[in-house]
Design a protein around this motif. Structure first.
Motif, PDB file in Angstrom:
ATOM      1  N   THR A 293      19.797  39.705   0.587  1.00 55.93           N
ATOM      2  CA  THR A 293      19.039  40.187  -0.569  1.00 55.93           C
ATOM      3  C   THR A 293      17.928  39.217  -0.934  1.00 55.93           C
ATOM      4  O   THR A 293      16.783  39.617  -1.202  1.00 55.93           O
ATOM      5  N   LEU A 294      18.240  37.930  -0.913  1.00 58.02           N
ATOM      6  CA  LEU A 294      17.236  36.922  -1.233  1.00 58.02           C
ATOM      7  C   LEU A 294      16.104  36.937  -0.206  1.00 58.02           C
ATOM      8  O   LEU A 294      14.921  36.869  -0.568  1.00 58.02           O
ATOM      9  N   ARG A 295      16.452  37.038   1.065  1.00 57.44           N
ATOM     10  CA  ARG A 295      15.410  37.107   2.106  1.00 57.44           C
ATOM     11  C   ARG A 295      14.507  38.324   1.902  1.00 57.44           C
ATOM     12  O   ARG A 295      13.284  38.230   2.020  1.00 57.44           O
ATOM     13  N   GLU A 296      15.123  39.490   1.618  1.00 57.20           N
ATOM     14  CA  GLU A 296      14.353  40.714   1.440  1.00 57.20           C
ATOM     15  C   GLU A 296      13.426  40.605   0.233  1.00 57.20           C
ATOM     16  O   GLU A 296      12.243  41.007   0.287  1.00 57.20           O
ATOM     17  N   ALA A 297      13.936  40.051  -0.859  1.00 58.83           N
ATOM     18  CA  ALA A 297      13.121  39.924  -2.067  1.00 58.83           C
ATOM     19  C   ALA A 297      11.936  38.987  -1.829  1.00 58.83           C
ATOM     20  O   ALA A 297      10.805  39.276  -2.237  1.00 58.83           O
ATOM     21  N   LEU A 298      12.177  37.867  -1.165  1.00 57.50           N
ATOM     22  CA  LEU A 298      11.091  36.931  -0.888  1.00 57.50           C
ATOM     23  C   LEU A 298      10.105  37.513   0.119  1.00 57.50           C
ATOM     24  O   LEU A 298       8.894  37.267   0.030  1.00 57.50           O
ATOM     25  N   SER A 299      10.619  38.278   1.079  1.00 55.49           N
ATOM     26  CA  SER A 299       9.731  38.933   2.037  1.00 55.49           C
ATOM     27  C   SER A 299       8.810  39.921   1.339  1.00 55.49           C
ATOM     28  O   SER A 299       7.611  40.022   1.659  1.00 55.49           O
ATOM     29  N   ASN A 300       9.344  40.668   0.364  1.00 52.84           N
ATOM     30  CA  ASN A 300       8.523  41.606  -0.406  1.00 52.84           C
ATOM     31  C   ASN A 300       7.407  40.883  -1.148  1.00 52.84           C
ATOM     32  O   ASN A 300       6.266  41.358  -1.201  1.00 52.84           O
ATOM     33  N   VAL A 301       7.750  39.727  -1.729  1.00 51.95           N
ATOM     34  CA  VAL A 301       6.729  38.942  -2.433  1.00 51.95           C
ATOM     35  C   VAL A 301       5.637  38.525  -1.464  1.00 51.95           C
ATOM     36  O   VAL A 301       4.440  38.642  -1.746  1.00 51.95           O
ATOM     37  N   SER A 302       6.053  38.047  -0.304  1.00 49.30           N
ATOM     38  CA  SER A 302       5.090  37.567   0.690  1.00 49.30           C
ATOM     39  C   SER A 302       4.165  38.686   1.171  1.00 49.30           C
ATOM     40  O   SER A 302       2.957  38.483   1.339  1.00 49.30           O
ATOM     41  N   ARG A 303       4.732  39.884   1.356  1.00 46.98           N
ATOM     42  CA  ARG A 303       3.957  40.984   1.938  1.00 46.98           C
ATOM     43  C   ARG A 303       3.121  41.754   0.924  1.00 46.98           C
ATOM     44  O   ARG A 303       2.072  42.302   1.264  1.00 46.98           O
TER      45      ARG A 303
END
Length: 380
Positions: A293-303
């Motif tokens: 979940t943390l990876r997905e949330a940070l990936s969304n921020v990055s993208r």
């Protein structure tokens, strides 16, 4: 005094010197090198090595050499794993003496760049009844082969080495216990003294603010109180980190690794606040879902977010784990659908734990992802 008695006296002196040296306060890695050097000197060998067995005791995991220079070792390449003659002691841990190792039926020969060796003496090293490794000596100086006396004294030296290795391990364990005790003491001091003083200072400042009429001063005091609250949260995070030491690779370490990985695509380091017993209270089965979940949330921020800052806050209180990922980016569009920005995957992971997930716009800008799951049965 005969030449024979002089030789025996010198041999005895060397053995005693070697045992005393091994029993000195040495780290294990240093000790193993000293054992090889001592064995070489005691029996008069040109080359020496100590092979350390893997936990299953079926091959050599490490190989410490003496008598071969570093350049030659690099040129030889991969260290032996216990094939051929070296494997004789692994299969049957008893002393082995060979006049010409290259002519032995079990010999695999020597790899390129390896010096040619002839006479051979191998002796097992046992620690607390378990085979630790083998001591290998080659090329007896001044003689064609090693003698029965050489074998006898090397066996005695290997027995002393086993005791010294055990002592080095115990010393390391004692030091670890001392470090653990220091960590626990520091955690107590932080909780009982530092946090209480900071909390008392915050209360005093709040009481002072009510007595002041100038708005600018009041705002400064409020900001100072907020800073103190943030400091208290960070100290509590440190306390839990000091106390959680029994899981090996901790969840905290894995969270930090996720943040380090995300920093490359974000272009900056996210900030992290941890509250509560993150390592000790959470079930192990929850960790993969939290990290994903943390990876997905940070990936969304990055993208998508075009953010310049991200704060990650993870709180474990009263059986509820809450993950907040907040950024200062452009924010999510109004009425964002559940399958946008990876929210569907995040929500599905929360649902597996009877939890919930939400994504909202922040004021004045940015996005907040809140992921909440119960981790205790009575919290469901």
């Amino acid at each position: 005094m005969t030449e024979r008695s002089i030789s025996d006296a010198e041999r005895l002196r060397r053995v005693l010197d070697a045992v005393v040296l091994m029993e000195s306060d040495l780290e294990l890695e240093q000790l193993l090198g000293r054992i090889v050097e001592a064995a070489k000197e005691v029996v008069g060998a040109r080359y020496g090595a100590l092979g350390i067995l893997d936990p299953n005791a079926d091959h050599l995991e490490e190989f410490i050499t003496s008598g071969i220079d570093d350049d030659t070792v690099q040129e030889i390449g991969r260290h032996p794993t216990g094939q051929g003659v070296l494997g004789l002691l692994i299969a049957n841990p008893r002393p082995v003496r060979i006049a010409d190792v290259g002519a032995h039926s079990e010999s695999f020969g020597f790899p390129p760049a390896h010096p040619v060796m002839h006479s051979f003496l191998g002796v097992p090293i046992v620690v607390r009844g378990t085979l630790f490794g083998n001591l290998y000596l080659t090329d007896k100086t001044g003689a064609q082969e090693f003698t029965a006396e050489d074998e006898e004294v090397t066996v005695a030296l290997a027995a002393a080495a086993g005791i010294a290795i055990d002592n080095a391990r115990l010393l390391h364990q004692v030091r670890d216990l001392a470090v653990l005790a220091d960590r626990q003491r520091i955690a107590r001091d932080l909780h009982d003294t530092v946090i209480q003083r900071l909390f008392a200072t915050g209360l005093s400042l709040q009481a002072t603010a009510r007595m002041i009429e100038q708005p600018t001063v009041v705002r400064r005091i409020d900001d100072a109180v907020d800073d103190l609250d943030q400091t208290i949260r960070q100290i509590r995070t440190t306390i839990f980190g000091l106390e959680d030491t029994e899981r090996g690779l901790s969840l905290r370490s894995e969270i930090l690794q996720v943040l380090d990985d995300a920093a490359a695509s974000l272009g900056f380091e996210p900030t992290l606040v941890l509250e509560g017993p993150i390592d000790s209270a959470l079930p192990i089965e929850l960790s993969p879902h939290l990290l994903a979940t943390l990876r997905e949330a940070l990936s969304n921020v990055s993208r998508h977010a075009r953010a310049t800052a991200v704060e990650v806050r993870l709180a474990a209180h009263d059986g509820i784990l809450t993950l907040y990922v907040a950024d200062d980016g452009i924010g999510v569009p109004p009425n964002v659908s559940s399958d946008g920005h990876g929210l569907m995957n995040i929500a599905a992971r929360a649902a597996l734990w009877d939890g919930s997930c939400s994504i909202t716009r922040r004021s004045p800008a940015g996005t907040m992802v809140e992921w909440r799951v119960p981790y205790l049965d009575d919290a469901r």
